[in-house]
Design a protein around this motif. Structure first.
Motif: not given
Length: 376
Positions: A33-43
């Protein structure tokens, strides 16, 4: 089996949701995902963490667009990681390159979701080709344009009003060009022809959308017993093939004429099995996600599709020849005038008909054209 998902938008979320809730044997280990959308530990926003991870067997590309999807797919295949994708634009543009890299590195490219959403279209063509030659295919491959035409017919509404509603419902993008100009169907036709005819089909063929379709056109054709549908078409015969995307004036009693709303209906004809039709949702989070997960499960079960495009077919535009109806203020050489101000050109190829339309559009930008095939 561990997989990575590239992109966590509509389709990516659908894949993640189906796997997480329904499958025990597959783990979504990483999500790009994009750097500003890392909302999950898998991301992660670092693709090297995915392509360089030996525990990840399969990459599921849900990003859309040409770049960086093209680069990421090539990097995964080069690293020996197989790829599942729903991205018809990137597959249509780079199918031959992907197939060559996959063969070189022993990886696989699985593309079921790139045409027809949840409809098992690609797998069915491949299954038929184990025994048969696929002689032809055609169909409604774009739900947005089908929704527009269906609403215009049922509600007596104008094109622009229905298009605006399709955008409000999320069926059409803010820029609807890919749908209404036939670009989306072109990509799906390229992929379908490549798989059906075992040929590296390119984008150099006639493509016409429904941008200039009017309610008056539909009314005039209805008096002739016809309805309009935007179809992708392909035919193979005697060492040659041809493809086209164009509005087709189909008989009102045909299945195609009666496909409602944003549904798809695609058909192929093969030598021993005959004609087979496939109907269903051609897009959307869960239908497309379902098709991608089917590819994931096929891969887990050992299925390894490979494309070599070895048929070496020549392109012959005369294989797609029919009458064409035009609505235009421009002069059309050799055309016959019929009811409703329509003009008919007999026995033109799809390629020649497109050339006639382009000439007409130069002087009358509202001109419309549809193929008028003979009824069976």
């Amino acid at each position: 089996m561990k997989i990575a998902i590239l992109g966590h938008g509509t389709v990516g979320r659908g894949v993640d949701e189906i796997i997480t809730n329904r499958l025990e044997e597959v783990e979504v280990a990483r999500i790009l995902e994009l750097p500003d959308r890392l909302t999950d530990e898998r991301m992660t926003s670092d693709y090297s963490q995915i392509v360089g991870d030996p525990s990840i067997d399969l990459v599921v590309e849900c990003m859309g667009g040409l770049e960086p999807a093209h680069t990421f797919i090539m990097d995964a295949l080069a690293a020996g990681k197989s790829v599942v994708t729903s991205n018809k634009a990137v597959v249509a543009a780079y199918f031959e390159e992907f197939a060559r890299q996959a063969r070189t590195s022993g990886a696989s490219l699985l593309i079921e979701a790139s045409v027809g959403g949840g409809i098992p279209w690609i797998a069915s063509i491949e299954k038929a080709r184990r025994i048969d030659e696929v002689i032809s295919f055609y169909g409604i491959m774009n739900g947005t344009t089908n929704y527009i035409v269906d609403a215009m017919v049922k509600e007596g509404a104008d094109f622009e009003d229905v298009l605006r509603r399709a955008q409000e419902l999320g069926y059409a993008e803010r820029d609807p060009s890919a749908d209404i100009d036939g670009i989306d169907v072109k990509n799906k036709t390229i992929i379908s022809a490549s798989v059906a005819f075992d040929v590296a089909c390119t984008s150099d063929f006639p493509v016409t959308g429904i941008r200039t379709l009017t309610k008056a056109d539909l009314d005039a054709l209805r008096k002739l017993g016809r309805g309009v549908k935007l179809l992708g078409r392909g035919v193979m015969e005697k060492g040659s093939y041809a493809v086209a995307v164009e509005p087709v004036a189909v008989p009102l009693d045909s299945l195609e004429a009666n496909v409602p709303s944003n549904f798809n209906l695609v058909t192929f004809d093969a030598t021993t099995v005959g004609e087979l039709k496939f109907y269903g949702q051609g897009a959307g989070m869960l239908p497309t996600g379902n098709a991608m997960v089917q590819d994931v499960l096929d891969f887990a079960a050992g299925r390894r599709p490979s494309y070599d495009f070895s048929s070496d077919l020549a392109y012959d535009p005369t294989l797609l020849t029919s009458d064409y109806v035009f609505r235009t203020k421009a002069d059309v050489a050799g055309a016959l005038e019929i009811e409703g101000g329509l003009k008919v050109v007999r026995g033109a190829t799809a390629q020649d008909a497109r050339a006639i339309l382009e000439t007409a559009l130069a002087s009358d930008p509202t001109s419309f054209m549809a193929a008028l095939p003979q009824e069976d």
